[in-house]
Design a protein around this motif. Structure first.
Motif, PDB file in Angstrom:
ATOM      1  N   MET A 183      -2.293 -14.195   8.656  1.00 57.87           N
ATOM      2  CA  MET A 183      -2.045 -12.853   8.144  1.00 57.87           C
ATOM      3  C   MET A 183      -1.440 -11.993   9.266  1.00 57.87           C
ATOM      4  N   TYR A 184      -0.422 -11.224   8.921  1.00 56.14           N
ATOM      5  CA  TYR A 184       0.223 -10.371   9.908  1.00 56.14           C
ATOM      6  C   TYR A 184      -0.480  -9.021   9.999  1.00 56.14           C
ATOM      7  N   HIS A 185      -0.589  -8.519  11.224  1.00 58.12           N
ATOM      8  CA  HIS A 185      -1.199  -7.225  11.488  1.00 58.12           C
ATOM      9  C   HIS A 185      -0.274  -6.421  12.389  1.00 58.12           C
ATOM     10  N   GLY A 186      -0.439  -5.118  12.347  1.00 61.50           N
ATOM     11  CA  GLY A 186       0.298  -4.229  13.240  1.00 61.50           C
ATOM     12  C   GLY A 186      -0.654  -3.403  14.072  1.00 61.50           C
ATOM     13  N   LYS A 187      -0.249  -3.095  15.296  1.00 63.64           N
ATOM     14  CA  LYS A 187      -1.095  -2.272  16.164  1.00 63.64           C
ATOM     15  C   LYS A 187      -0.221  -1.413  17.063  1.00 63.64           C
ATOM     16  N   ARG A 188      -0.738  -0.237  17.377  1.00 64.21           N
ATOM     17  CA  ARG A 188      -0.025   0.709  18.231  1.00 64.21           C
ATOM     18  C   ARG A 188      -0.539   0.604  19.660  1.00 64.21           C
ATOM     19  N   LEU A 189       0.393   0.451  20.607  1.00 64.70           N
ATOM     20  CA  LEU A 189       0.053   0.382  22.032  1.00 64.70           C
ATOM     21  C   LEU A 189       0.576   1.638  22.725  1.00 64.70           C
ATOM     22  N   ASN A 234      -5.189 -15.579   3.683  1.00 65.91           N
ATOM     23  CA  ASN A 234      -6.026 -14.955   2.667  1.00 65.91           C
ATOM     24  C   ASN A 234      -6.482 -15.997   1.649  1.00 65.91           C
ATOM     25  N   PRO A 235      -7.746 -15.986   1.275  1.00 66.12           N
ATOM     26  CA  PRO A 235      -8.192 -16.936   0.243  1.00 66.12           C
ATOM     27  C   PRO A 235      -7.525 -16.613  -1.089  1.00 66.12           C
ATOM     28  N   PRO A 236      -7.319 -17.615  -1.931  1.00 66.13           N
ATOM     29  CA  PRO A 236      -6.702 -17.355  -3.242  1.00 66.13           C
ATOM     30  C   PRO A 236      -7.577 -16.436  -4.085  1.00 66.13           C
ATOM     31  N   LEU A 237      -6.929 -15.566  -4.822  1.00 66.58           N
ATOM     32  CA  LEU A 237      -7.643 -14.596  -5.653  1.00 66.58           C
ATOM     33  C   LEU A 237      -8.163 -15.286  -6.908  1.00 66.58           C
ATOM     34  N   GLY A 238      -9.459 -15.242  -7.124  1.00 66.08           N
ATOM     35  CA  GLY A 238     -10.055 -15.863  -8.290  1.00 66.08           C
ATOM     36  C   GLY A 238      -9.997 -14.968  -9.510  1.00 66.08           C
ATOM     37  N   GLN A 239     -10.462 -15.485 -10.630  1.00 66.36           N
ATOM     38  CA  GLN A 239     -10.467 -14.714 -11.871  1.00 66.36           C
ATOM     39  C   GLN A 239     -11.496 -13.589 -11.770  1.00 66.36           C
ATOM     40  N   GLN A 240     -11.043 -12.374 -11.980  1.00 65.48           N
ATOM     41  CA  GLN A 240     -11.935 -11.219 -11.888  1.00 65.48           C
ATOM     42  C   GLN A 240     -11.664 -10.272 -13.045  1.00 65.48           C
ATOM     43  N   GLN A 241     -12.556  -9.300 -13.211  1.00 64.82           N
ATOM     44  CA  GLN A 241     -12.348  -8.305 -14.249  1.00 64.82           C
ATOM     45  C   GLN A 241     -11.268  -7.311 -13.832  1.00 64.82           C
ATOM     46  N   ALA A 242     -10.665  -6.696 -14.821  1.00 66.63           N
ATOM     47  CA  ALA A 242      -9.616  -5.707 -14.572  1.00 66.63           C
ATOM     48  C   ALA A 242     -10.217  -4.314 -14.579  1.00 66.63           C
ATOM     49  N   ALA A 243      -9.522  -3.401 -13.899  1.00 71.58           N
ATOM     50  CA  ALA A 243      -9.949  -2.001 -13.874  1.00 71.58           C
ATOM     51  C   ALA A 243      -8.708  -1.128 -13.969  1.00 71.58           C
ATOM     52  N   SER A 244      -8.797  -0.051 -14.729  1.00 73.96           N
ATOM     53  CA  SER A 244      -7.698   0.916 -14.810  1.00 73.96           C
ATOM     54  C   SER A 244      -7.929   2.000 -13.771  1.00 73.96           C
ATOM     55  N   VAL A 245      -6.848   2.458 -13.145  1.00 72.68           N
ATOM     56  CA  VAL A 245      -6.946   3.447 -12.069  1.00 72.68           C
ATOM     57  C   VAL A 245      -5.975   4.584 -12.358  1.00 72.68           C
ATOM     58  N   ASP A 246      -6.463   5.813 -12.252  1.00 71.05           N
ATOM     59  CA  ASP A 246      -5.624   6.997 -12.399  1.00 71.05           C
ATOM     60  C   ASP A 246      -5.656   7.762 -11.082  1.00 71.05           C
ATOM     61  N   LEU A 247      -4.487   7.944 -10.475  1.00 75.85           N
ATOM     62  CA  LEU A 247      -4.382   8.646  -9.193  1.00 75.85           C
ATOM     63  C   LEU A 247      -4.076  10.114  -9.438  1.00 75.85           C
TER      64      LEU A 247
END
Length: 265
Positions: A1-7, A172-185
Motif C-alpha cells: 500500500m502506498y503512503h505519503g508523508k511530509r518531511l 489490503n485484504p479483499p473486501l468481503g460481503q457486507q451490508q450497505a449504508a446510505s450516506v448524506d453529506l
C-alpha cells in the motif's frame, strides 16, 4: 500500500533561494508545455504527443531529466482529464492554459538518494556539465523504510517541505460481503447515514462550518485593510502574506476536522 508523508526541511532560510530556483525552473517547463502544445495545435489541428513533448522540453532547464518529464506528464494528465470532462458534457472545463511562476518539482528513481536525514536531489546535466546536487537536511523520516520511497516532491505551504511517497509492502485484504449504508453529506450535519440493519448515525459538522466562517471573517478584515494600500507596496505585501497564512491555517484545520469526522463514522 502506498503512503505519503511530509518531511520538514531544516535551515530553510539559507536554502530558500535554491528551492525557489527549482520550482521556478519547473514552472518554466510547464509554461513551455503550454506554448509548445498551443503552437502544435494551431499548426496541425492536433494535440502534441507525449514523445514529442518530452523531446522538445529535454534539458531546457537545470533540472534532472526525470523531473522535467514529470512536469510534462502532469500537463498531459491535466489535458486528458479536461478532455474526458468535456466529453462527459461539462461546459465549465478548460484545457490547461494558465502559466505559472512556481510549480512543484518531483524526483523519482535514480534522481534522488537518502542517507540518514540528508536527502540528495540531482539537478541533472546543463550545457554538458553535471550540476551540483541539492542536499537537504530533513526531519520526519523516522519509521519510513528509505529503500521503499518511490518519489520526492518539493512543495510549498507557507514554508517549503518534501512530500515523499513510499510503499509499506502490505496489501489490503479483499473486501468481503457486507451490508450497505446510505450516506448524506451536508454542512450542518457532515454525515447522516442509515444502514440496512437499521442502525444509523448523525455527525455534526458545526466545527467545519465555524472554521469556514472564521476564515471568511479574517480574510474580509484583511482585504479591507489591504484595499487602502498601494498594490505592491511593503504594507500591501504584509497583508497578502497574512491572508495566505489564514488560508493555509484554516485549510489544515478543516482537513483535521474532516479526518476526525470520517474516523468517527
Amino acid at each position: 500500500m502506498y503512503h505519503g508523508k511530509r518531511l520538514m526541511i531544516r535551515n530553510q532560510a539559507k536554502l530558500k533561494p535554491a528551492l525557489d530556483t527549482c520550482n521556478k525552473a519547473s514552472a518554466e517547463v510547464w509554461n513551455l508545455c503550454l506554448r509548445k502544445s498551443k503552437a502544435h495545435h494551431l499548426a496541425t489541428g492536433k494535440w502534441i504527443g507525449k514523445t514529442q513533448l518530452q523531446s522538445e522540453t529535454k534539458q531546457t532547464v537545470a533540472l534532472h531529466s526525470q523531473s522535467i518529464q514529470a512536469v510534462a506528464h502532469k500537463y498531459l494528465n491535466a489535458r486528458l482529464a479536461a478532455k474526458e470532462a468535456k466529453t462527459a458534457g461539462r461546459k465549465d472545463v478548460r484545457y490547461p492554459y494558465k502559466e505559472k511562476f512556481f510549480f512543484n518539482t518531483k524526483w523519482v528513481g535514480q534522481a534522488f538518494s537518502i542517507e540518514g536525514n540528508v536527502v540528495t536531489l540531482s539537478l541533472g546535466i546543463r550545457n554538458g556539465k553535471r550540476q551540483p546536487p541539492l542536499k537537504l537536511r530533513v526531519s520526519g523520516l523516522d519509521g519510513i523504510p528509505v529503500e521503499t520511497i518511490k518519489e520526492v516532491e518539493l512543495c510549498h505551504d507557507i514554508h517549503y517541505y518534501l512530500s515523499v511517497t513510499y510503499d509499506d509492502g502490505i496489501e489490503n485484504p479483499p473486501l468481503g460481503q457486507q451490508q450497505a449504508a446510505s450516506v448524506d453529506l451536508g454542512e450542518i450535519h457532515s454525515i447522516a447515514s442509515f444502514a440496512e440493519g437499521g442502525s444509523s448515525v448523525l455527525i455534526s459538522g458545526r466545527k467545519a462550518r465555524s472554521i469556514h466562517q472564521l476564515r471568511n471573517k479574517k480574510l474580509a478584515q484583511l482585504q479591507r485593510l489591504q484595499s487602502k494600500c498601494k498594490k505592491g507596496s511593503r504594507q500591501w505585501k504584509k497583508y497578502q502574506k497574512a491572508k495566505n497564512f489564514v488560508r493555509t491555517k484554516s485549510a489544515r484545520q478543516l482537513q483535521d476536522a474532516l479526518h476526525k469526522t470520517t474516523k468517527n463514522f
